[in-house]
Scaffold this motif. Structure first.
Motif, mmCIF file in Angstrom:
data_model
loop_
_atom_site.group_PDB
_atom_site.id
_atom_site.type_symbol
_atom_site.label_atom_id
_atom_site.label_comp_id
_atom_site.label_asym_id
_atom_site.label_seq_id
_atom_site.Cartn_x
_atom_site.Cartn_y
_atom_site.Cartn_z
ATOM 1 N N GLY A 139 32.948 46.766 43.627
ATOM 2 C CA GLY A 139 33.730 46.817 42.391
ATOM 3 C C GLY A 139 35.138 46.305 42.556
ATOM 4 N N PHE A 140 35.364 45.374 43.504
ATOM 5 C CA PHE A 140 36.727 44.922 43.800
ATOM 6 C C PHE A 140 37.467 44.456 42.547
ATOM 7 C CE2 PHE A 140 39.616 41.359 44.469
ATOM 8 C CZ PHE A 140 40.569 41.929 45.299
ATOM 9 N N VAL A 141 36.827 43.653 41.711
ATOM 10 C CA VAL A 141 37.541 43.078 40.568
ATOM 11 C C VAL A 141 38.028 44.159 39.608
ATOM 12 C CG1 VAL A 141 35.486 42.674 39.123
ATOM 13 C CG2 VAL A 141 37.506 41.190 38.890
ATOM 14 N N PHE A 142 37.275 45.259 39.489
ATOM 15 C CA PHE A 142 37.707 46.352 38.624
ATOM 16 C C PHE A 142 38.900 47.080 39.242
ATOM 17 C CE2 PHE A 142 33.222 45.576 37.773
ATOM 18 C CZ PHE A 142 33.233 45.397 36.404
ATOM 19 N N GLY A 143 38.854 47.280 40.565
ATOM 20 C CA GLY A 143 40.007 47.873 41.242
ATOM 21 C C GLY A 143 41.221 46.975 41.199
ATOM 22 N N MET A 144 40.996 45.661 41.313
ATOM 23 C CA MET A 144 42.100 44.708 41.245
ATOM 24 C C MET A 144 42.804 44.785 39.894
ATOM 25 S SD MET A 144 41.963 40.525 41.535
ATOM 26 C CE MET A 144 41.390 40.280 39.841
ATOM 27 N N ILE A 145 42.028 44.862 38.818
ATOM 28 C CA ILE A 145 42.632 44.912 37.487
ATOM 29 C C ILE A 145 43.321 46.248 37.250
ATOM 30 C CG2 ILE A 145 42.040 45.013 35.029
ATOM 31 C CD1 ILE A 145 42.353 42.187 36.211
ATOM 32 N N ALA A 146 42.769 47.344 37.756
ATOM 33 C CA ALA A 146 43.456 48.635 37.640
ATOM 34 C C ALA A 146 44.788 48.594 38.383
ATOM 35 C CB ALA A 146 42.578 49.760 38.188
#
Length: 449
Positions: A139-146
């Motif tokens: 889920g890197f991209v979701f963590g990146m956006i958070a």
């Protein structure tokens, strides 16, 4: 404070921490920082150093649309017309008020539309460890956006500090320092030897934190806590701002040009009276036991020289923060791998000011280091050059930025870990930054507690 906890083992981070929790926490904070002001103030520029809060609001939504809706979800663009308006590299902050920006009402509706689509995509998108797409792995991209939204939230809080007018934010004061804080040693010895700097395994670490690599350091002594307001006042009272001996030559020129005589937002009651500070619209006495705040790198460097010490390099800072010499392990936080609960770190905009020095293993303020912002050996930009690579200097030239480490009371836990790297120009003071100092050890020190 964000309503989620982090697992002990960083390798389990993305699996144990639901991305929707960190996305929701970031959005609640974004709206709290903007719903408290009217449209005119949201669209105003409170400092040429900062964007209008309304620009940040829509930019957050635009980045989420680009990466979660279009890239992760493969959906067509919702508002492609907004891409050039909210491109941070196309428009300097000072120029953004003149752009045809979304008004706050349409911006909030855009954010809600993007978030609805993002959550649908999150629910249907595999995020397993062996995903062939590195953006989706753990889920890197979701963590990146958070993390991106929380970083903008911290910037928006800095805009609130620069804003004039009556206060609109409120929070309880931090508790007093624990009873044993007064007995802490002034400095601690960090033994020499190798440690692993950076990370190749933390699933939500950003590109400039990677890859992990071994660094060998000689022993050094480091302040146990960041420099306090009281200690910094001693520097002022001793004529530190008037003596060029303590200043980097470029710093002395900046001190003269900018007429620096105290940390930003400080004022004195009379020639030799008490110091007061302005904090989010309120004027109050400067708390002597809190870490000094709103000093630029040049001021931090001058204080360190005056004290017969120096600023730590970022490698020294990271080793002191996360390397356990007894076990050889490198931990995620200064206290270990446990979650950053309130008794361990003053994060999450909980108090709108740092706790007294010695309250937490971390210092509640970003800390300037001696290092310029450069890539680690083997660095690879991911997933886009503009996050880190464009800020690195050309080979063989010094960096125009200085690295800050740690995190502040304005930093959210999702964007705080001992490998996280922040950076800014050495003249910047609006950020929530302080510092601690260090000194070289001598051979007789090795083995001492």
């Amino acid at each position: 404070m964000s309503e989620y906890t982090l697992p002990r083992d960083p390798a389990e981070l993305a699996d144990a921490l639901a991305p929707e929790a960190v996305l929701d926490a970031a959005r609640r904070r974004t709206l709290a920082l903007t719903d408290c002001l009217g449209d005119d103030e949201l669209m105003a520029q409170h400092s040429p150093l900062m964007s209008p809060l309304g620009w940040d609001l829509a930019h957050i939504g635009n980045q989420e649309e680009i990466w979660l809706v279009r890239r992760a979800g493969g959906r067509p663009p919702l508002r492609p017309d907004l891409d050039p308006l909210y491109d941070a590299f196309r428009h300097p902050r000072a120029d953004r008020p003149a752009l045809p920006l979304l008004k706050p009402g349409p911006a909030r509706r855009y954010l809600a539309e993007v978030r609805e689509a993002a959550l649908e995509i999150l629910e249907s998108t595999p995020r397993h460890a062996d995903s062939p797409d590195p953006l989706l792995r753990h889920g890197f991209v979701f963590g990146m956006i958070a993390q991106h939204e929380q970083q903008h939230d911290e910037t928006m809080l800095a805009t609130h500090q620069l804003r004039s007018g009556p206060p609109v934010l409120d929070a309880p004061p931090p508790p007093p320092a624990p009873a044993d804080a007064a007995g802490l040693p002034a400095e601690v010895l960090v033994p020499g030897g190798p440690f692993t700097m950076g990370t190749s395994t933390d699933p939500w670490a950003l590109d400039n934190e990677r890859p992990a690599h071994s660094v060998e350091l000689p022993p050094f002594w480091l302040d146990t806590v960041p420099v306090t307001n009281a200690a910094y006042q001693d520097f002022i009272d001793d004529g530190g701002y008037a003596d060029p001996r303590w200043w980097d030559p470029a710093g002395w020129e900046h001190r003269i040009r900018a007429d620096l005589s105290a940390p930003q937002f400080w004022q004195r009651d009379g020639a030799h009276g008490s110091w007061y500070r302005r904090r989010f619209g309120r004027t109050e006495p400067v708390p002597p036991d809190q870490p000094v705040l709103h000093v630029c790198w040049y001021e931090a460097d001058a204080y360190a020289r005056w004290a017969g010490r120096r600023l730590p390099t970022e490698a020294e800072w990271e080793k002191a923060a996360r390397h356990d010499p007894a076990t050889g392990r490198d931990t995620r936080y200064p206290w270990g791998d446990d979650s950053p609960e309130p008794d361990r770190a003053g994060l999450g905009q909980r108090h709108l000011q740092p706790a007294p020095a010695g309250s937490h293993p971390a210092g509640d303020v970003w800390e300037w280091t001696a290092s310029g912002f450069t890539p680690y050996p083997g660095f690879t930009a991911f997933p886009y050059r503009e996050y880190s690579e464009v800020f690195f200097p050309a080979p063989g030239t010094p960096s125009p930025y200085k690295v800050l480490r740690g995190g502040s009371f304005a930093t959210d836990p999702v964007a705080c870990r001992s490998t996280f790297r922040n950076w800014d120009h050495p003249v910047r003071r609006q950020i929530f930054a302080g510092f601690r100092t260090c000194r070289d050890a001598v051979p007789a020190d090795e083995g001492r507690p």
